[in-house]
Design a protein around this motif. Structure first.
Motif, PDB file in Angstrom:
ATOM      1  N   UNK A 157      57.556  33.411   1.818  1.00 54.98           N
ATOM      2  CA  UNK A 157      58.354  33.939   0.694  1.00 54.98           C
ATOM      3  C   UNK A 157      59.066  32.783   0.011  1.00 54.98           C
ATOM      4  N   UNK A 158      58.310  31.839  -0.515  1.00 54.75           N
ATOM      5  CA  UNK A 158      58.920  30.655  -1.128  1.00 54.75           C
ATOM      6  C   UNK A 158      59.688  31.057  -2.385  1.00 54.75           C
ATOM      7  N   UNK A 159      60.646  30.217  -2.763  1.00 58.94           N
ATOM      8  CA  UNK A 159      61.528  30.555  -3.886  1.00 58.94           C
ATOM      9  C   UNK A 159      60.728  30.799  -5.167  1.00 58.94           C
ATOM     10  N   UNK A 160      59.690  29.978  -5.384  1.00 59.36           N
ATOM     11  CA  UNK A 160      58.946  30.113  -6.641  1.00 59.36           C
ATOM     12  C   UNK A 160      58.020  31.323  -6.631  1.00 59.36           C
ATOM     13  N   UNK A 161      57.861  31.973  -5.474  1.00 62.43           N
ATOM     14  CA  UNK A 161      56.999  33.156  -5.412  1.00 62.43           C
ATOM     15  C   UNK A 161      57.805  34.450  -5.340  1.00 62.43           C
ATOM     16  N   UNK A 162      59.130  34.325  -5.301  1.00 60.37           N
ATOM     17  CA  UNK A 162      59.977  35.514  -5.167  1.00 60.37           C
ATOM     18  C   UNK A 162      61.116  35.493  -6.193  1.00 60.37           C
ATOM     19  N   UNK A 163      60.932  34.718  -7.281  1.00 59.36           N
ATOM     20  CA  UNK A 163      61.999  34.563  -8.278  1.00 59.36           C
ATOM     21  C   UNK A 163      63.317  34.213  -7.585  1.00 59.36           C
ATOM     22  N   UNK A 164      63.275  33.107  -6.851  1.00 58.13           N
ATOM     23  CA  UNK A 164      64.450  32.649  -6.079  1.00 58.13           C
ATOM     24  C   UNK A 164      64.994  33.744  -5.165  1.00 58.13           C
ATOM     25  N   UNK A 186      45.291  49.858   0.315  1.00 59.31           N
ATOM     26  CA  UNK A 186      46.470  49.085  -0.104  1.00 59.31           C
ATOM     27  C   UNK A 186      46.082  48.012  -1.114  1.00 59.31           C
ATOM     28  N   UNK A 187      47.073  47.594  -1.894  1.00 57.72           N
ATOM     29  CA  UNK A 187      46.895  46.436  -2.761  1.00 57.72           C
ATOM     30  C   UNK A 187      47.304  45.183  -2.006  1.00 57.72           C
ATOM     31  N   UNK A 188      46.656  44.060  -2.329  1.00 63.62           N
ATOM     32  CA  UNK A 188      46.984  42.796  -1.646  1.00 63.62           C
ATOM     33  C   UNK A 188      47.648  41.835  -2.619  1.00 63.62           C
ATOM     34  N   UNK A 189      48.889  41.487  -2.294  1.00 63.82           N
ATOM     35  CA  UNK A 189      49.569  40.380  -2.976  1.00 63.82           C
ATOM     36  C   UNK A 189      49.388  39.150  -2.105  1.00 63.82           C
ATOM     37  N   UNK A 190      49.373  37.981  -2.709  1.00 67.59           N
ATOM     38  CA  UNK A 190      49.303  36.770  -1.888  1.00 67.59           C
ATOM     39  C   UNK A 190      50.311  35.754  -2.409  1.00 67.59           C
ATOM     40  N   UNK A 191      50.696  34.863  -1.514  1.00 63.17           N
ATOM     41  CA  UNK A 191      51.348  33.638  -1.957  1.00 63.17           C
ATOM     42  C   UNK A 191      50.244  32.758  -2.530  1.00 63.17           C
ATOM     43  N   UNK A 192      50.619  31.600  -3.056  1.00 58.16           N
ATOM     44  CA  UNK A 192      49.584  30.666  -3.512  1.00 58.16           C
ATOM     45  C   UNK A 192      48.701  30.258  -2.322  1.00 58.16           C
ATOM     46  N   UNK A 193      49.319  30.040  -1.153  1.00 56.09           N
ATOM     47  CA  UNK A 193      48.575  29.601   0.027  1.00 56.09           C
ATOM     48  C   UNK A 193      47.645  30.672   0.574  1.00 56.09           C
ATOM     49  N   UNK A 194      47.970  31.922   0.337  1.00 60.53           N
ATOM     50  CA  UNK A 194      47.147  33.004   0.890  1.00 60.53           C
ATOM     51  C   UNK A 194      45.965  33.357   0.000  1.00 60.53           C
ATOM     52  N   UNK A 195      45.847  32.679  -1.127  1.00 56.48           N
ATOM     53  CA  UNK A 195      44.799  33.034  -2.094  1.00 56.48           C
ATOM     54  C   UNK A 195      43.404  32.854  -1.499  1.00 56.48           C
ATOM     55  N   UNK A 196      42.523  33.781  -1.804  1.00 54.84           N
ATOM     56  CA  UNK A 196      41.134  33.672  -1.363  1.00 54.84           C
ATOM     57  C   UNK A 196      40.906  34.198   0.047  1.00 54.84           C
ATOM     58  N   UNK A 223      38.572  44.386  -5.810  1.00 56.41           N
ATOM     59  CA  UNK A 223      39.396  45.129  -6.764  1.00 56.41           C
ATOM     60  C   UNK A 223      40.785  45.491  -6.240  1.00 56.41           C
ATOM     61  N   UNK A 224      41.019  45.361  -4.935  1.00 59.93           N
ATOM     62  CA  UNK A 224      42.379  45.626  -4.431  1.00 59.93           C
ATOM     63  C   UNK A 224      43.219  44.346  -4.323  1.00 59.93           C
ATOM     64  N   UNK A 225      42.628  43.203  -4.675  1.00 60.91           N
ATOM     65  CA  UNK A 225      43.376  41.952  -4.572  1.00 60.91           C
ATOM     66  C   UNK A 225      44.098  41.684  -5.892  1.00 60.91           C
ATOM     67  N   UNK A 226      45.408  41.858  -5.853  1.00 56.62           N
ATOM     68  CA  UNK A 226      46.219  41.554  -7.038  1.00 56.62           C
ATOM     69  C   UNK A 226      46.471  40.051  -7.077  1.00 56.62           C
ATOM     70  N   UNK A 227      46.740  39.463  -5.917  1.00 60.59           N
ATOM     71  CA  UNK A 227      46.837  38.010  -5.809  1.00 60.59           C
ATOM     72  C   UNK A 227      48.242  37.474  -6.003  1.00 60.59           C
ATOM     73  N   UNK A 228      48.312  36.273  -6.565  1.00 57.16           N
ATOM     74  CA  UNK A 228      49.569  35.524  -6.648  1.00 57.16           C
ATOM     75  C   UNK A 228      50.335  35.902  -7.922  1.00 57.16           C
TER      76      UNK A 228
END
Ligand SMILES: Cc1ncc(C[n+]2csc(CCOP(=O)(O)OP(=O)(O)O)c2C)c(N)n1
Length: 544
Positions: free
Chosen positions: A277-284, A231-241, A248-253
């Motif tokens: 799922x903060x507003x700034x991470x999900x395009x409102x 799987x690919x990994x997306x993160x919020x800003x807080x989940x980074x790292x 190579x599977x970490x797409x990130x924020x």
């Protein structure tokens, strides 16, 4: 156990908690506490109570534990409120101990020096937990309960905990007895819920995972889930790292980028872990997510709050992921390659878009050791690339104000640098954000941590200027007087370096980071040149 006064008791509790450095401002209403901490541990006299909380907060974040701030009654406690709000927003662990007037006069409204109306009510509003020390027998218990609430621990989500302590009780001898900690039971999904979610995961051909700050306690489990599924990994800003961002599977924020939107549209299962799922991470909240959604969260209220969830799992990330991984199956051929391609695409696109600032992003990463804190204020370089492109390898290195309040970066950086003295710390701040707590330059000059303060100087509130230039007919409140930073650094006794062209970035940042003390690096943004497109934040502006 008996102690001569409250300060000695506080020191004993802080030692139990592993805290060796405390941030605050001394006052007639916390003198015994400050004196004992200064004598026995390290007391850092910051210049504003908000910065004391920011520094304590980042000290805790950088160590993956708890920090402590000491403030005074009334205005001092009130000054701390903005930064307590940040800690509340982040769920970070701060033990905030503040003074209170003499217990005899509490609540009498006589106008006792520093008295304020319902200080406990104010602290309760901005803290996850607030309490008053009622006598000389229960101070230890009150402090430990507050620390436990701040840390969250099994079953709890943490946040700032404030304790107000009447000054007469601080001076008095204390008795303290061992109190067995009481933790709430840790929630766990039922076997049936796990089996159903496991069956969905086993059927996934094109899985994606999204990790927030609640996943940071499950680093190994998350990496194993990626390995087992592709799987690919997306993160919020807080989940980074949580999984190092060079995996190579970490797409990130980067969830709202076109490449990731395409990936999300084709994914058949999404596993999300401990994220808001903060507003700034999900395009409102307009970002579209796959309907087949396994959501893991310790907070029952978070399940399905923003996006519909087909398989809610109410539990702690690490054991719940361990149970799920048993069902994991590899993705279909080609999916992992698509994930890797999306990862490369979003990074290359952003690197290109930020123009000359890319040289600074590259220079910071090249100069820092793999594990070093980068504390970021709310400035365009943070919002555009510091929060995404600048790789993070450990969540404890990723310090930023999650609530988006400006002015907190330098205080946070000082706290983190003193928490992690073995590695250099970098702070990224705008001239506007730095001006909020310019006094902390003096704390920096006094404590002399290994800290490189990079000030991105665009002569005002750039992000709001860009918004006004795009949406309004005039600029309001955004063009500001900025100091001559070279003179300012000299006045504070801080070394100063300047970046005015791309080729300055690598040598200047390498020199600053190699130093064993603080350096102020000014980036002259006018001289450096613009990004490809002026940055504006992802907030909705009604058509005017
Ligand atoms: C406490 C607080 N007050 C006001 C704001 C609104 N605000 C967001 S960004 C910003 C400007 C920051 O300016 P600067 O630090 O110079 O960074 P730049 O935008 O120029 O990169 C302001 C005023 C905020 N986020 N937080």
């Amino acid at each position: 156990m008996r102690y001569d006064n409250g300060g000695d008791l506080l020191v004993a509790v802080l030692r139990e908690l592993g805290i060796d450095t405390v941030f605050g401002i001394v006052s007639v209403h916390n003198l015994p506490l400050v004196e004992a901490v200064d004598r026995e541990l390290r007391f850092v006299p910051v210049r504003h109570e908000a910065s004391a909380v920011n520094a304590a907060d980042a000290y805790g974040r950088a160590r993956g534990s708890l920090g402590c701030a000491l403030t005074s009654t009334g205005t001092g406690a009130g000054n701390a409120a903005g930064s307590l709000i940040e800690s509340l927003s982040a769920g970070s662990s701060v033990l905030h101990v503040t003074g209170q007037i003499e217990s005899e006069f509490l609540g009498s409204g006589r106008g006792f020096i520093h008295e304020t109306k319902d200080q406990l009510g104010m602290l309760s509003a901005v803290s996850a937990h607030a309490a008053t020390v009622p006598d000389t027998e229960r101070a230890g218990q009150i402090l430990r309960e507050a620390a436990r609430a701040a840390l969250g621990g099994p079953g709890g989500t943490g946040g700032p905990a404030s304790v107000e302590w009447p000054i007469d009780l601080q001076y008095a001898p204390q008795t303290d007895g061992p109190v067995a900690p009481e933790y709430p039971a840790v929630p766990a999904p039922t076997d049936g819920e796990l089996t159903a979610a496991g069956a969905l995961l086993a059927s996934a051909r094109r899985p994606l995972v999204w990790a927030g700050g609640g996943a940071t306690g499950a680093r190994g489990e998350l990496a194993r889930l990626l390995e087992a599924t592709g799987a690919g990994l997306l993160t919020s800003n807080s989940g980074r790292g949580t999984v190092p961002e060079d995996h190579e599977q970490v797409i990130g924020n980067f969830a709202t980028t076109p490449a990731v939107r395409g990936l999300l549209a084709d994914a058949d299962v999404l596993v999300t872990i401990g994220t808001h799922f903060r507003s700034n991470e999900t395009a409102d909240y307009t970002l579209e997510l796959p309907p087949a959604h396994i959501q893991i969260d310790l907070d029952a209220a978070a399940l399905g709050r923003v996006y519909p969830v087909t398989h809610p799992l109410h539990g702690d990330a690490a054991p719940t992921l361990t149970a799920l991984i048993r069902h994991a199956a590899p993705a279909e051929d080609g999916w992992c390659e698509r994930v890797r391609a999306a990862r490369a695409d979003v990074r290359a696109t952003l690197h290109d878009n930020i123009g000359p600032q890319a040289a600074i992003c590259d220079a910071i990463r090249a100069a820092l050791p793999r594990e070093a804190v980068v504390a970021r204020d709310v400035t365009i370089p943070s919002s555009s690339w510091g929060n995404r492109l600048l790789e993070m390898y450990d969540p404890r290195d990723n310090v930023f104000p999650r609530g988006g309040g400006i002015g907190q970066g330098l205080g946070m950086g000082i706290g983190a640098a003193l928490a992690r003295p073995d590695a250099p710390t970098v702070v990224m701040a705008g001239d506007g954000g730095l001006a909020v707590h310019l006094g902390e330059l003096l704390t920096l000059a006094q404590e002399r941590p290994r800290l490189t303060l990079i000030v991105f100087n665009d002569g005002g509130y750039g992000v709001l200027r860009n918004m006004q230039d795009r949406h309004s007919e005039r600029r309001s409140g955004v063009d500001l007087v900025t100091p001559d930073f070279e003179l300012l650094a000299r006045a504070c006794g801080l070394p100063y370096l300047r970046i005015a062209a791309e080729e300055h970035a690598a040598p200047v940042i390498a020199e600053a980071v190699a130093s064993d003390g603080p350096t102020l690096v000014e980036v002259d943004l006018a001289a450096l040149g613009p990004m490809k497109n002026p940055f504006t934040p992802p907030v909705r502006i009604p058509v005017r």
